[in-house]
Design a protein around this motif. Sequence first.
Motif, PDB file in Angstrom:
ATOM      1  N   LEU A  47       0.846  -1.198   0.000  1.00 39.87           N
ATOM      2  CA  LEU A  47       0.000   0.000   0.000  1.00 39.87           C
ATOM      3  C   LEU A  47       0.878   1.243   0.000  1.00 39.87           C
ATOM      4  O   LEU A  47       1.902   1.285   0.698  1.00 39.87           O
ATOM      5  N   VAL A  48       0.458   2.231  -0.764  1.00 41.86           N
ATOM      6  CA  VAL A  48       1.170   3.524  -0.783  1.00 41.86           C
ATOM      7  C   VAL A  48       0.137   4.644  -0.753  1.00 41.86           C
ATOM      8  O   VAL A  48      -1.053   4.398  -0.925  1.00 41.86           O
ATOM      9  N   GLU A  49       0.619   5.868  -0.569  1.00 41.62           N
ATOM     10  CA  GLU A  49      -0.258   7.026  -0.681  1.00 41.62           C
ATOM     11  C   GLU A  49      -0.392   7.400  -2.165  1.00 41.62           C
ATOM     12  O   GLU A  49       0.499   7.134  -2.951  1.00 41.62           O
ATOM     13  N   ALA A  50      -1.482   8.062  -2.501  1.00 37.99           N
ATOM     14  CA  ALA A  50      -1.616   8.640  -3.849  1.00 37.99           C
ATOM     15  C   ALA A  50      -1.754  10.149  -3.669  1.00 37.99           C
ATOM     16  O   ALA A  50      -2.753  10.586  -3.112  1.00 37.99           O
ATOM     17  N   PRO A  51      -0.706  10.917  -4.066  1.00 37.47           N
ATOM     18  CA  PRO A  51       0.541  10.511  -4.710  1.00 37.47           C
ATOM     19  C   PRO A  51       1.584  10.026  -3.699  1.00 37.47           C
ATOM     20  O   PRO A  51       1.374  10.143  -2.491  1.00 37.47           O
ATOM     21  N   THR A  52       2.721   9.531  -4.227  1.00 33.67           N
ATOM     22  CA  THR A  52       3.836   9.139  -3.366  1.00 33.67           C
ATOM     23  C   THR A  52       5.172   9.362  -4.075  1.00 33.67           C
ATOM     24  O   THR A  52       5.206   9.772  -5.245  1.00 33.67           O
ATOM     25  N   TYR A  53       6.250   9.089  -3.366  1.00 32.18           N
ATOM     26  CA  TYR A  53       7.618   9.266  -3.870  1.00 32.18           C
ATOM     27  C   TYR A  53       7.848   8.314  -5.045  1.00 32.18           C
ATOM     28  O   TYR A  53       7.701   7.098  -4.892  1.00 32.18           O
ATOM     29  N   MET A  54       8.222   8.855  -6.204  1.00 34.84           N
ATOM     30  CA  MET A  54       8.292   8.011  -7.400  1.00 34.84           C
ATOM     31  C   MET A  54       9.352   6.917  -7.309  1.00 34.84           C
ATOM     32  O   MET A  54       9.190   5.833  -7.861  1.00 34.84           O
ATOM     33  N   VAL A  55      10.431   7.164  -6.574  1.00 32.98           N
ATOM     34  CA  VAL A  55      11.476   6.137  -6.463  1.00 32.98           C
ATOM     35  C   VAL A  55      10.982   4.949  -5.622  1.00 32.98           C
ATOM     36  O   VAL A  55      11.359   3.804  -5.870  1.00 32.98           O
ATOM     37  N   ALA A  56      10.105   5.215  -4.674  1.00 33.96           N
ATOM     38  CA  ALA A  56       9.529   4.103  -3.893  1.00 33.96           C
ATOM     39  C   ALA A  56       8.697   3.219  -4.815  1.00 33.96           C
ATOM     40  O   ALA A  56       8.781   1.979  -4.747  1.00 33.96           O
ATOM     41  N   GLN A  76       5.512  15.707   2.694  1.00 32.39           N
ATOM     42  CA  GLN A  76       5.630  14.636   1.707  1.00 32.39           C
ATOM     43  C   GLN A  76       6.255  15.091   0.391  1.00 32.39           C
ATOM     44  O   GLN A  76       6.041  16.222  -0.057  1.00 32.39           O
ATOM     45  N   ASN A  77       6.993  14.198  -0.228  1.00 31.57           N
ATOM     46  CA  ASN A  77       7.389  14.299  -1.613  1.00 31.57           C
ATOM     47  C   ASN A  77       6.389  13.433  -2.380  1.00 31.57           C
ATOM     48  O   ASN A  77       6.339  12.223  -2.133  1.00 31.57           O
ATOM     49  N   PRO A  78       5.566  13.991  -3.253  1.00 30.12           N
ATOM     50  CA  PRO A  78       5.628  15.321  -3.844  1.00 30.12           C
ATOM     51  C   PRO A  78       4.686  16.372  -3.259  1.00 30.12           C
ATOM     52  O   PRO A  78       4.807  17.537  -3.610  1.00 30.12           O
ATOM     53  N   SER A  79       3.729  16.008  -2.421  1.00 27.09           N
ATOM     54  CA  SER A  79       2.608  16.929  -2.166  1.00 27.09           C
ATOM     55  C   SER A  79       2.898  17.996  -1.123  1.00 27.09           C
ATOM     56  O   SER A  79       2.101  18.918  -0.961  1.00 27.09           O
ATOM     57  N   ALA A 130       5.858  16.703 -13.809  1.00 25.76           N
ATOM     58  CA  ALA A 130       4.426  16.469 -14.026  1.00 25.76           C
ATOM     59  C   ALA A 130       3.907  15.467 -13.001  1.00 25.76           C
ATOM     60  O   ALA A 130       4.684  14.693 -12.427  1.00 25.76           O
ATOM     61  N   GLY A 131       2.597  15.451 -12.781  1.00 26.17           N
ATOM     62  CA  GLY A 131       2.000  14.622 -11.734  1.00 26.17           C
ATOM     63  C   GLY A 131       2.074  13.107 -11.901  1.00 26.17           C
ATOM     64  O   GLY A 131       2.354  12.397 -10.930  1.00 26.17           O
ATOM     65  N   PRO A 132       1.816  12.547 -13.096  1.00 27.75           N
ATOM     66  CA  PRO A 132       1.622  11.092 -13.206  1.00 27.75           C
ATOM     67  C   PRO A 132       2.713  10.186 -12.615  1.00 27.75           C
ATOM     68  O   PRO A 132       2.369   9.157 -12.030  1.00 27.75           O
ATOM     69  N   PRO A 133       4.012  10.504 -12.716  1.00 28.19           N
ATOM     70  CA  PRO A 133       4.993   9.563 -12.144  1.00 28.19           C
ATOM     71  C   PRO A 133       4.840   9.338 -10.628  1.00 28.19           C
ATOM     72  O   PRO A 133       5.367   8.369 -10.099  1.00 28.19           O
ATOM     73  N   PHE A 134       4.095  10.207  -9.971  1.00 26.20           N
ATOM     74  CA  PHE A 134       3.921  10.062  -8.518  1.00 26.20           C
ATOM     75  C   PHE A 134       2.704   9.209  -8.156  1.00 26.20           C
ATOM     76  O   PHE A 134       2.393   9.033  -6.987  1.00 26.20           O
ATOM     77  N   PHE A 135       1.978   8.732  -9.185  1.00 30.61           N
ATOM     78  CA  PHE A 135       0.795   7.908  -8.938  1.00 30.61           C
ATOM     79  C   PHE A 135       1.051   6.502  -9.469  1.00 30.61           C
ATOM     80  O   PHE A 135       1.529   6.354 -10.600  1.00 30.61           O
ATOM     81  N   HIS A 136       0.708   5.487  -8.700  1.00 27.65           N
ATOM     82  CA  HIS A 136       1.037   4.109  -9.092  1.00 27.65           C
ATOM     83  C   HIS A 136       0.370   3.721 -10.401  1.00 27.65           C
ATOM     84  O   HIS A 136       0.867   2.875 -11.124  1.00 27.65           O
TER      85      HIS A 136
END
Length: 399
Positions: free
Chosen positions: A124-133, A183-186, A361-367
């Motif tokens: 489980l992750v947050e939406a959005p979350t750290y893209m490297v995670a 948080q990264n990114p929010s 841009a936003g999308p890479p931070f969303f699973h």
Amino acid sequence: MAIQTTDRARRMKRLASSRAVTDILRLAENPDVISLAGGLPDPSVFPLDRIRESMDRVWRDQGREALNYGPNPGFSKLRDWIAERTGRNETLDLESDDILVTSGGVEALNLVAMSLLDEDDTVLVEAPTYMVALHVFRAYGARIEAVPIDDEGLDPDALDSKLRELDRVGRKPRLMYVIPSYQNPSGRTWTEGRRRKVVELAHTHDVLLVEDHAYAELTYDGPRPPSLKSLSPENVVLIHTFSKIFGPGVRLGWVVAEPFFIGQLGLCKLGTDQCANTLAQRLVYEYAIQGQIDAQVAASIQIYRRKRDLMEAAMKKHFPRETAWALPSGGFFIWVRLPEHVDSEALLLRAIDEQKTAFVAGPPFFHDGSGKNFLRLSFSFVPEAMIEEGIARVGKVLA
Ligand code: PMP
């Protein structure tokens, strides 16, 4: 033999989307571009003279040890120091054996994933979350599920429904990765109430929490809420890093967990680098025992708070009324919501090409690649004198 696409491990296909992000960020490295993209520290926060004094002491007194291999879980004096300081800051009772020194927070994440995840396990992750995670969890073949955050942090009702839904289909999450502070990114910070609810839900559903503390010390307004680790020491693994309190070039971070799990992570570490950089660990230790880390954090806060305020003032002046954001109370980022129909990835290409400016841009931070109508601005690295011009350029593209 030349390696072909067909020869690659299956995971490489899953990782391909990360490459697209680094390719775009490379365009932003052009010296004409004002980049508000990367989350790098401001180079002026590194007190070079003081760091050199510590380096000189290491070289003079411990040069031969510093160039050799060190213990797998980390330089013992540094582990003691981390245990004492983290214990004091997070009101935890910690020993050296609760600490593993890693090659940055990213390696810590990688070791946690390596030790806990089998292919198809649920994370489980947050939406959005750290893209490297996301990148790390994809590498281990995890099935990623996300829970949205709002202005107060992770939405506990959404978490509760998600956990029930997964429970019904027999997919108990192996872990839940969260960044509760700045948080990264929010830029969002969970309220204390939200923290208590999430910890309680994780406990009820028996889900391990992995708390990323990367920005937690960079607090610009008021006190920061307690860490999840301090609210639930047994059920939380804490990951922290020297990247924002010293410098990312040393590539050092740490994990706080109970000794058995630290041992498991150390076993995984035998296959990554055996031990974190010995020279860097001794340097950071010498610097730290002079009280310099805390001094550097205090000085960094002044610099970043000012840059955050300059960026927000410029956004108020130059951004169209249809954009929205919340002022972050710490960290490096301002997260901007655009009208639903706007595509931030298309905007970014235009920003680089037509206005010589960049953001992420936003999308890479969303699973699931959603979040097209969001973008992340970073105020940490851009020189103060260029903040307004950078924001004015982004404003032109948005208009
Ligand atoms: N977590 C988050 C949320 C981050 O933004 C970063 C740095 N960008 C890290 C962890 C880890 O960084 P490092 O490997 O430099 O410690």
